[in-house]
Design a protein around this motif. Structure first.
Motif, PDB file in Angstrom:
ATOM      1  N   ARG A  11      53.716   3.926  -6.484  1.00 28.93           N
ATOM      2  CA  ARG A  11      54.613   3.900  -5.323  1.00 28.93           C
ATOM      3  C   ARG A  11      54.119   4.927  -4.316  1.00 28.93           C
ATOM      4  O   ARG A  11      53.599   5.971  -4.688  1.00 28.93           O
ATOM      5  CB  ARG A  11      56.050   4.249  -5.745  1.00 28.93           C
ATOM      6  N   ASP A  12      54.296   4.629  -3.049  1.00 30.34           N
ATOM      7  CA  ASP A  12      53.821   5.514  -1.978  1.00 30.34           C
ATOM      8  C   ASP A  12      54.903   6.546  -1.685  1.00 30.34           C
ATOM      9  O   ASP A  12      55.745   6.346  -0.816  1.00 30.34           O
ATOM     10  CB  ASP A  12      53.517   4.677  -0.735  1.00 30.34           C
ATOM     11  N   VAL A  13      54.898   7.636  -2.447  1.00 26.65           N
ATOM     12  CA  VAL A  13      55.932   8.674  -2.334  1.00 26.65           C
ATOM     13  C   VAL A  13      55.285  10.044  -2.180  1.00 26.65           C
ATOM     14  O   VAL A  13      54.088  10.210  -2.410  1.00 26.65           O
ATOM     15  CB  VAL A  13      56.876   8.680  -3.563  1.00 26.65           C
ATOM     16  N   ASP A  14      56.078  11.016  -1.826  1.00 27.89           N
ATOM     17  CA  ASP A  14      55.616  12.396  -1.729  1.00 27.89           C
ATOM     18  C   ASP A  14      55.814  13.060  -3.088  1.00 27.89           C
ATOM     19  O   ASP A  14      56.920  13.453  -3.450  1.00 27.89           O
ATOM     20  CB  ASP A  14      56.396  13.145  -0.649  1.00 27.89           C
ATOM     21  N   TRP A  15      54.737  13.179  -3.842  1.00 26.37           N
ATOM     22  CA  TRP A  15      54.817  13.717  -5.200  1.00 26.37           C
ATOM     23  C   TRP A  15      55.197  15.188  -5.228  1.00 26.37           C
ATOM     24  O   TRP A  15      55.497  15.731  -6.286  1.00 26.37           O
ATOM     25  CB  TRP A  15      53.507  13.470  -5.938  1.00 26.37           C
ATOM     26  N   TYR A  45      48.826  12.996  -0.456  1.00 22.98           N
ATOM     27  CA  TYR A  45      50.078  12.865   0.272  1.00 22.98           C
ATOM     28  C   TYR A  45      50.292  11.393   0.613  1.00 22.98           C
ATOM     29  O   TYR A  45      49.347  10.595   0.584  1.00 22.98           O
ATOM     30  CB  TYR A  45      50.057  13.727   1.529  1.00 22.98           C
ATOM     31  N   PRO A  46      51.533  10.996   0.952  1.00 20.96           N
ATOM     32  CA  PRO A  46      51.826   9.588   1.252  1.00 20.96           C
ATOM     33  C   PRO A  46      50.927   9.026   2.365  1.00 20.96           C
ATOM     34  O   PRO A  46      50.408   9.760   3.209  1.00 20.96           O
ATOM     35  CB  PRO A  46      53.285   9.605   1.702  1.00 20.96           C
ATOM     36  N   THR A  47      50.802   7.701   2.381  1.00 19.58           N
ATOM     37  CA  THR A  47      49.922   7.052   3.346  1.00 19.58           C
ATOM     38  C   THR A  47      50.364   7.284   4.789  1.00 19.58           C
ATOM     39  O   THR A  47      49.540   7.174   5.704  1.00 19.58           O
ATOM     40  CB  THR A  47      49.826   5.537   3.091  1.00 19.58           C
ATOM     41  N   THR A  78      47.227   6.914  -4.572  1.00 18.16           N
ATOM     42  CA  THR A  78      48.025   8.145  -4.532  1.00 18.16           C
ATOM     43  C   THR A  78      47.355   9.331  -5.206  1.00 18.16           C
ATOM     44  O   THR A  78      47.905  10.424  -5.217  1.00 18.16           O
ATOM     45  CB  THR A  78      49.403   7.912  -5.170  1.00 18.16           C
TER      46      THR A  78
END
Length: 114
Positions: A11-15, A45-47, A78
């Motif tokens: 998933r494209d999230v801020d880890w 970081y997110p796309t 990611t």
């Protein structure tokens, strides 16, 4: 020994967000367990933070940049790990233990060392 890049697609999230702390714990545990073969890697970081670069007209042409990722997808690149393993089978075995493989995907590719 050969090197393999393990590219994580999730998933494209801020880890770095606290809401993903539990999942990051799984990644830290993996890192400790696979420390013998890990030679590098990081989360991205997110796309939305990406900048896409193109050069029109080939070498020496005009540099064009645009905000955001190269492509819109459900899962995004990611992060990555760099493994040093005896062979592809060993690299795949480590990749299968990455949390990204549990609900996303891990692409394993041999690295060309120049």
């Amino acid at each position: 020994m050969p090197m393999y890049a393990a590219l994580t697609y999730t998933r494209d999230v801020d880890w770095t967000s606290p809401e993903y702390a539990e999942e990051m714990k799984d990644y830290r545990e993996f890192g400790q367990a696979a420390a013998a073969v890990i030679r590098g890697g990081n989360a991205l970081y997110p796309t939305a933070t990406a900048t896409t670069v193109r050069v029109t007209g080939g070498k020496g042409g005009e540099v064009i940049t645009s905000d955001g990722p190269y492509a819109e997808t459900k899962e995004a690149l990611t992060g990555f790990y760099l493994f040093e393993c005896a062979d592809l089978d060993e690299a795949v075995a480590y990749a299968s233990r990455l949390p990204a493989a549990w609900d996303g995907a891990v692409e394993v590719r041999p690295v060309i060392e120049f």
